[in-house]
Design a protein around this motif. Structure first.
Motif, short mmCIF file in Angstrom:
data_model
loop_
_atom_site.label_atom_id
_atom_site.label_comp_id
_atom_site.label_asym_id
_atom_site.label_seq_id
_atom_site.Cartn_x
_atom_site.Cartn_y
_atom_site.Cartn_z
N LYS A 42 -9.33 17.38 -5.58
CA LYS A 42 -10.10 16.36 -6.23
C LYS A 42 -11.38 16.17 -5.75
O LYS A 42 -12.46 15.86 -6.56
CB LYS A 42 -9.22 15.03 -6.04
CG LYS A 42 -9.94 13.76 -6.64
CD LYS A 42 -10.48 13.68 -8.24
CE LYS A 42 -11.10 12.75 -8.87
NZ LYS A 42 -12.08 11.86 -7.63
N CYS A 43 -11.37 15.69 -4.48
CA CYS A 43 -12.84 15.33 -4.02
C CYS A 43 -13.49 16.01 -2.72
O CYS A 43 -12.57 16.60 -2.00
CB CYS A 43 -12.53 13.81 -3.50
SG CYS A 43 -14.26 12.87 -3.55
N SER B 257 -15.09 14.95 -0.57
CA SER B 257 -15.31 14.34 0.76
C SER B 257 -14.25 14.83 1.72
O SER B 257 -13.09 15.07 1.10
CB SER B 257 -15.11 12.71 0.42
OG SER B 257 -13.92 12.30 0.08
N ALA C 117 -17.94 11.80 -1.47
CA ALA C 117 -18.95 12.28 -0.62
C ALA C 117 -20.15 11.58 -0.79
O ALA C 117 -21.02 11.32 0.29
CB ALA C 117 -19.04 13.77 -0.51
N CYS D 295 -20.28 6.43 -10.04
CA CYS D 295 -20.43 7.77 -9.27
C CYS D 295 -21.74 8.07 -8.96
O CYS D 295 -22.73 7.54 -9.62
CB CYS D 295 -19.77 8.69 -10.03
SG CYS D 295 -19.31 10.19 -9.10
N CYS E 267 -18.79 15.02 -10.03
CA CYS E 267 -19.24 15.15 -8.47
C CYS E 267 -20.28 16.00 -8.16
O CYS E 267 -20.45 17.25 -8.58
CB CYS E 267 -18.02 15.59 -7.78
SG CYS E 267 -18.37 15.96 -6.10
N SER E 268 -21.25 15.45 -7.48
CA SER E 268 -22.51 16.35 -7.19
C SER E 268 -21.99 17.73 -6.53
O SER E 268 -22.80 18.80 -6.69
CB SER E 268 -23.33 15.55 -5.98
OG SER E 268 -23.51 14.29 -6.61
S1 SF4 Z 1 -17.42 13.31 -3.79
FE1 SF4 Z 1 -17.85 11.75 -5.08
S2 SF4 Z 1 -19.27 12.45 -6.58
FE2 SF4 Z 1 -17.65 14.05 -5.52
S3 SF4 Z 1 -15.77 13.90 -6.68
FE3 SF4 Z 1 -15.64 12.69 -4.84
S4 SF4 Z 1 -16.08 10.65 -5.83
FE4 SF4 Z 1 -17.01 12.11 -7.36
#
Ligand code: SF4
Ligand SMILES: Nc1ncnc2c1ncn2[C@@H]1O[C@H](COP(=O)(O)OP(=O)(O)O)[C@@H](O)[C@H]1O
Ligand SMILES: Nc1ncnc2c1ncn2[C@@H]1O[C@H](COP(=O)(O)OP(=O)(O)O)[C@@H](O)[C@H]1O
Ligand code: SF4
Ligand code: SF4
Lengths: 247, 370, 262, 459
Positions: A112-113, A115, A153, C127, C166-167
């Protein structure tokens, strides 16, 4: 000699293998892969090549393609005799359980993410002006515990900047970044359930400030993987060798 | 003095009074919603203790149980339950608040297997049928308490405690009116009061509140603001908001003004019917009750008018569905009525993102012309 | 009377000095690690250029570290970036009612009334995808400078669709397109367009009233600017100054308005 | 400012054209594909795929009728009642002067018929201030409903909310829509899975029926409701026949039939259209079984999806799965455990509808006393019954309901030897995780964990 290539999201890794790693190549994965491919092809004379990773199909000269969970499992079993792998790469964290022959029993990946992944670490260290090689030494100089909580992130980056602006020491902030990556990895490991001997692989495993935090939270038997970023490439090389013998 | 005591209680989980209560052989149960009928628990010498995250933003263990799409308040509390911080509790009442709490209690039951987890079912509508049902549920809870803790809960005792609650609620209204007119307290003090109320036996809390109200603080502010939205016990956050000059003079959140402003007093009727009415009807202040949006909007509006605030801050935890959606609608409607409104989405207990929150609050104050 | 404003962002810091109600000078630098240092440096350089001493100027601060600057006695007061961008743009052109400010970490849509007072605003909290940082990451993946990234919109007939929010995932998407041999222009144009879309939906939350202007560093990205004009169906008013200094200018104006009568 | 068409009209126009289609050749499908653009074309192609033997077209016609009735209801002076997917439409079909419009189905269709799928509606909802973590099913549904109103195309007359007690978000979104449009909202509530809960549910349901009768200005006619519920019984019988067919390995029932089944259940249950739809499904599957033609010929994985896996921007995800040897046996949305009822009076009929509503997906599991356990029990029951060898956990991004009890589900499933893959994608919003990433994960999982493709012995 056998060539194992792991074309990851961030880095393309290759090892020349003959029962052990003879040489290695680590190159950034780029939009234009031609120079990287040329370099790989000229790495030496290999009998057979196996490619893995999300960009495996870009390795047009590979004789065989294998999934990265498979390669990681094989590498973990053959190299360090681990029952579990926690791989932290450029974009994801993967937990794998491995049987005694090096086959995948089960795995779980967060998709998903970004980060908590290696790319996150890069973005953060660059925001802090810390070279990636210096992350460990900087983090070891932390004297205050901070936390980064954002799930995202990019927002975590603005948390980092907030800290910078409050005049917080960069060492404390980078330690908090390492902490937050470690936490996500531990959460993934716990969700999956690790009980037994485990190892940590992927580019992020190079950072002790992260692996040590993970180890202290997991509490099972840990075994260090030498050159952890090469793990999938090593697994691929072993697959190449096995396939070659079968063919 | 009392105010600092209150802050101390708000900052600890197992406070000295809880310890004393327990040492006298009484039980403490954790719960997470104001639908919990306090007087009934107390009538059985069972202290209802509201779960809170107590400034804990680290949820790494909880995250492997709940998903990262779950409200950070819930994850934070789950973390504390998992790491033993709540081991002083003798059990849990799984009061049906929102979905996130249901999942959280399920995970608590799955991971920690506590000896006592009772499900108090709370309807989402108010009408004769649901009131009757809820009265039955409260009775079931009473029986569960009696069975588990070997106590006897008499109706007389319930009434006695209901009257104490009435007195406290009356006092709280007085406290709020003090804040409306000429603020003597910071909102962060008031939040500490709310938190303390949820962590203390009522006969300890009442005199504490009474003497705290006599204290006076010198207050600095640029604008008066009402705080609404999801349950809020983050004293630190409120302090930061107030540092920017936005003085919180009232809250309509469920553990704030929502917990007593409209709560009815004991009127001599059947105890269980009364409790059902008291708690279910009051719950209309919470976004979990359907068909009552207009009621909530009016509640916020009238309190905003009475407190003569310059604007309203609608906050919610990230991943809180109920208040996230509610706040979107409230913002539209309050703005239409000419009330400046700011929606703040935040991570529970996280101070890292405070910079962005401050910028918004400051701009909001500037917008209110202060 | 002399008034000054400083604005420190995530990437750049600006200073503006007003003399007799006119812009006497401004300066724009890359930030230093510490925001207080950034503000002192950029203002110091500007004052030196103008041949002024700091104690001759009443300074207001905005942006990161704005409170610290007041604490350390460098600035007299601090004001939020949101008010500053609103006020600065309105001062430059009183027909302005909506300001869209896109910096490195934040995107804001600001509405002011006929007197330049802030009436409403939104700031991205959803976001980070709609911020300058998003563009930086994609530009790097494409191997383009920020200037080049903006220009690509004008060289592409077939922008790709960037779906990731997401970036970091968008970066992967960009890489994938490149590896599949899609033209850089088309990918870059897709990046600019997806950025404009994010801002469009943010803007809808407070509504867009004419005249409208674009400020902040992303205003220098001509591609995003054009895409935004198209989707919002407006023509941005050019304020005639470097769009990055509008925040610092606003701070200076607040200083002038407050202490100008002394 | 709104350049986008509303969803209702859009689907209406598209589906009206489809209703006219009789037979088609594969060349025509290819032709259609080239005309309508990539996204819609891909979905249409998947629906019309030869392996479905016309069932896809049939399905589109069923949905077309559902939407056409709603759009045309205004002209006929009928009331349009917006209902959620977890509400039995047969109740509304029992009215002479009311027609149901199922919001989720509506959005699904709109999502397929739009370049960029549901994203514009999602963005629209964001522009109203709806948080980005609200599950996309609801966000897109809200965006699409309100956009239809904004485009002055279509307004419903009332809305039924059937989710309180099972899903806060869903109920909250319905409340938002009702408040925003200023139309009445009729609400039921499920407090738990026990007997007293059922009694309350039943009371509230009947109370709601009463209000509905007043609102529509008509008392439900006994004959009409009996005939509707009899049709529902027929559907139920066919549903279980199809279920039986899924037990064969390889599975003769194409993956997409699960969608066809619940799509029908959520819209036209109790109508002739539904009966003929299900007949068609059973018929196609039976023929395949007889001829030994299996959609996933080399079946390596028999999957049960917890919650659901409809990747709208890739209707052909299902086809892709079949081509890779993965059968999609059933999913959470299809777990409504329909029953047969004895029906002689209007009261019987109403009782049967209450009982069906109680057993609806989501209502049944999420409204249970312990949602993790109920979820697990239902899905593992189905997994065992259908002889599945894996479960795939997926649905809408940030669905608290399913995600918060994933851990419980996985622990329990592992105990009985069913491996679970968790995907963090989103059924309606491909921005969350690109489909290609999901496909890669699915393949990694079925090949390595389920099929154990590479078996090596350590030297
Ligand atoms: S890091 Fe941020 S921009 Fe990327 S998927 Fe996760 S929430 Fe979205
Ligand atoms: N020299 C380096 N430069 C940049 N990043 C590095 C370096 N060494 C390790 N890393 C870390 O490793 C991560 C990439 O890990 P890797 O396993 O190669 O990922 P992938 O397989 O997804 O490409 C980076 O994102 C970074 O966090
Ligand atoms: N010359 C340029 N051309 C195009 N875009 C630019 C240019 N300079 C800056 N930007 C954009 O502006 C952003 C920074 O904006 P800025 O207002 O300076 O941010 P901050 O206020 O956070 O310092 C960058 O992330 C980049 O996307
Ligand atoms: S917000 Fe509502 S559900 Fe949550 S604790 Fe408060 S009253 Fe209960
Ligand atoms: S903040 Fe919202 S999501 Fe969290 S517990 Fe409260 S009502 Fe539930």
């Amino acid at each position: 000699m056998f060539l194992g290539v792991d074309a990851g999201m961030r880095f393309t890794k290759a090892v020349m293998w003959d029962g052990k790693v003879l040489s290695e190549i680590v190159e950034e994965t780029r939009g234009d892969m031609k120079p990287v491919l040329d370099k790989l092809k000229n790495a030496g004379d290999f009998k057979y090549c196996c490619a893995t990773g999300s960009g495996a199909e870009l390795i047009d000269f590979a004789n065989v393609i294998e999934d990265d969970v498979v390669c990681l499992a094989i590498a973990a079993r053959d190299m360090v005799d681990a029952d579990f792998v926690l791989d932290i790469g450029g974009q994801s964290i993967t937990a794998i359980s491995v049987d005694k022959d090096g086959n995948v029993i089960d795995f779980m990946r967060n998709d998903k993410c970004a980060s908590g992944s290696g790319r996150f670490l890069e973005v953060m260290s660059s925001a802090l002006g810390i070279e990636i090689e210096d992350v460990d030494s900087a983090a070891s100089k932390a004297d205050r515990k901070l936390s980064i909580t954002s799930q995202c992130a990019v927002f975590a980056e603005s948390e980092v900047i907030s800290y910078v602006n409050e005049g917080e020491r960069r060492e404390n902030i980078i330690a908090a970044v390492c902490d937050s990556i470690a936490k996500l990895a531990v959460a993934q490991a716990n969700r999956f359930g690790i009980s037994g001997r485990y190892t940590i692989t992927g580019g992020v495993a190079k950072f002790r400030s992260i692996t040590e935090r993970i180890r202290s939270a997991i509490g099972e038997e840990y075994v260090e993987f030498p050159q952890p970023q090469l793990a999938a490439a090593i697994g691929a090389a072993i697959v190449a060798e096995e396939e070659f013998r079968d063919v | 003095m009392s105010l600092s005591k209150i802050h101390e209680i708000a900052a600890t989980l197992e406070n000295e009074y809880v310890r004393k209560w327990k040492s006298e052989g009484n039980a403490v149960v954790g719960h997470a919603c104001i639908a919990m009928p306090k007087e009934m628990a107390e009538a059985g010498k069972i202290l209802p203790f509201r779960l809170r995250g107590a400034g804990n933003a680290d949820t790494s263990t909880a995250d492997s149980y709940l998903s990262r799409y779950n409200c950070s308040l819930c994850r934070s509390c789950l973390e504390l339950v998992l790491n033993g911080s709540y081991d002083f509790l003798d059990g849990f009442v799984r009061v049906r608040g929102c979905d996130h709490w249901m999942g959280t209690f399920d995970e608590i039951a799955h991971a920690r297997k506590p000896e006592f987890v009772h499900y108090l079912k709370v309807p989402h509508l108010v009408n004769e049928d649901t009131l009757e049902f809820f009265a039955g549920e409260i009775k079931r809870l009473k029986e569960a308490f009696e069975g588990r803790f070997g106590v006897e809960i008499s109706e007389d005792e319930i009434v006695r405690y209901a009257r104490i609650q009435d007195k406290i609620n009356e006092k709280m209204r007085e406290f709020y009116k003090l804040r409306f007119r000429k603020p003597n307290f910071y909102g962060s003090d008031a939040i500490a009061v709310m938190v303390a109320r949820e962590s203390l036996p009522s006969d300890i809390f009442f005199p504490l509140l009474d003497s705290a109200m006599a204290e006076k603080r010198k207050i600095d502010y640029r604008a008066k603001v009402l705080l609404a939205g999801s349950p809020l016990d983050e004293i630190e956050l409120v302090r930061k908001i107030e540092e920017m000059g936005a003085l919180i003079v009232a809250e309509t959140t469920c553990f704030g003004g929502g917990a007593f402003w409209n709560m009815v007093e004991y009127d001599g009727s059947d105890v269980y019917e009364f409790l059902a009415r008291k708690y279910l009807e009051n719950l209309k202040i919470c976004a979990r009750m359907f068909g009552e949006y207009a009621y909530r909007k009016n509640f916020i509006k009238s309190m905003a008018e009475e407190a003569e605030v310059d604007g309203v801050i609608l906050q919610h935890n990230k991943f809180c569905d109920l208040f996230g959606i509610e706040n979107a609608k409230l913002r539209m409607d309050l703005e239409k009525e000419g009330i400046p409104t700011l929606v703040l989405e935040k991570e529970y207990a996280s101070t890292a993102d405070i910079g962005r929150i401050k910028t918004r609050v400051q701009a909001f104050i500037e917008r209110m012309g202060r | 009377m002399l008034f000054g404003g400083t604005d420190v962002g995530s990437l750049t810091a600006q200073a503006v000095v007003l003399e007799d109600g006119k812009i006497a000078g401004y300066r724009n630098i890359r930030v230093l690690p510490n925001p207080v240092e950034s503000a002192k440096r950029v203002m110091g350089e500007l004052l030196e250029e103008l041949g002024l001493r700091q104690d001759e100027v009443v300074i207001f601060s905005t942006g990161y570290g704005r409170e610290k600057l007041v604490e350390v006695g460098f600035a007299r007061e601090h004001v939020s970036e949101i008010s500053c961008h609103g006020r600065g743009a309105f001062w430059l052109n009183p027909a302005i009612r909506t300001i869209i400010d896109i910096g490195g970490q934040d995107a804001k849509v600001i509405r002011v009334d006929g007197e330049g007072n802030l009436v409403n605003f939104v700031m991205n909290d959803k976001c980070a995808a709609g911020t300058g940082r998003f563009l930086e990451i994609q530009a790097k993946a494409l191997g383009l400078t920020l200037d080049e990234l903006g220009e690509m919109t004008f060289r592409s007939a077939n922008p790709v669709v960037i779906t990731a929010r997401c970036s970091i995932y968008a970066e992967t998407e960009v890489l994938h397109y490149m590896q599949r041999g899609v033209a850089k222009e088309d990918i870059a144009a897709g990046v600019n367009r997806s950025m404009a879309e994010r801002i469009y939906y943010l803007a809808r939350r407070v509504g867009v009233e004419r005249e409208v202007t674009l400020t902040g560093g992303v205003a220098k990205n001509r591609g995003v600017k054009q895409e935004l004009e198209k989707i919002l169906n407006v023509k941005f008013v050019d304020l005639g100054v470097d769009p990055q200094i509008v925040g610092a200018l606003g701070a200076a104006i607040f200083a002038m308005e407050k202490y100008g009568g002394e | 400012m709104s350049a986008l068409p509303g969803l209702v009209k859009r689907s209406y126009e598209m589906l009206k054209a489809i209703e006219g289609i009789e037979n088609y050749t594969w060349e025509e499908v290819e032709g259609l594909y080239s005309i309508v653009g990539k996204d819609l074309g891909q979905s249409a192609k998947a629906l019309l795929d030869e392996r479905h033997d016309g069932a896809g077209l049939h399905f589109m016609k069923v949905i077309a009728k559902h939407i056409r009735e709603a759009v045309e209801a205004k002209d006929e002076g009928k009331k349009v009642i917006l209902i959620p997917f977890n509400f039995p439409p047969e109740l509304i079909h029992a009215f002479e002067n009311a027609v149901p419009l199922t919001t989720e189905v509506m959005s699904t269709i709109g999502v397929v018929s739009l370049e960029g799928q549901g994203e514009p509606y999602w963005d629209y909802a964001m522009s109203l201030g709806i948080p980005d973590y609200v599950c996309s099913a609801n966000t897109i549904e809200l965006g699409s409903a309100l956009m239809s109103v904004e485009a002055l195309e279509f307004t419903p007359d009332a809305i039924i909310s059937g989710a309180p007690g099972s899903c806060d978000v869903n109920s909250k979104i319905h409340e938002f829509v009702a408040e925003y449009l200023g139309i009445p909202e009729l609400t039921i509530d499920k407090t738990g899975g026990g007997k007293t809960d059922y009694q309350l549910y039943r009371k509230l349901f009947l109370r709601m029926v009463n209000e509905l009768e007043k609102f529509v200005g008509e008392e439900i006619d006994e004959d009409r409701i009996i005939s509707v519920t009899e049709r529902a019984n027929e559907c139920t019988e066919l549903y279980w026949e199809l279920h039986e067919l899924k037990k064969h390995s390889p599975c003769p029932v194409p993956n997409m039939f699960t969608l066809f089944t619940y799509g029908t259940r959520f819209t036209m249950w109790g109508r002739d259209e539904a009966v003929s739809m299900l007949e068609k499904l059973v018929d196609v599957a039976e023929k395949r079984l007889r001829r030994g033609e299996y959609p996933a010929e080399r079946e390596i994985a028999r999957s049960v999806w917890v919650y659901t896996g409809y990747y709208i921007d890739l209707y052909d995800l299902w086809i892709w799965m079949e081509n890779n040897g993965i059968s999609y046996l059933t999913d959470g949305l299809n777990s409504f455990f329909p029953n047969q009822f004895e029906i002689e009076t209007k009261e019987d009929a109403l009782e049967s509808i209450v009982s069906s509503a109680w057993n609806y997906p989501m209502t049944r599991q999420m409204g249970a006393d312990n949602m993790g356990i109920q979820w697990f029990e239902d899905l593992t029951y189905l997994a065992k019954d259908l002889n599945a060898n894996c479960a795939i956990y997926c649905g809408h991004h940030s669905c608290k309901q399913t995600q918060s009890v994933f851990r419980i589900f996985r622990d329990e499933a592992n105990k009985i030897g069913i491996p679970v893959l968790r995907l963090d994608g989103d059924a309606w919003n491909r921005r969350i995780t690109p489909v290609s990433v999901l496909q890669e994960m699915i393949l990694d999982f079925v090949q390595n964990v389920v099929a154990k493709k590479r078996r090596r012995r350590r030297r």
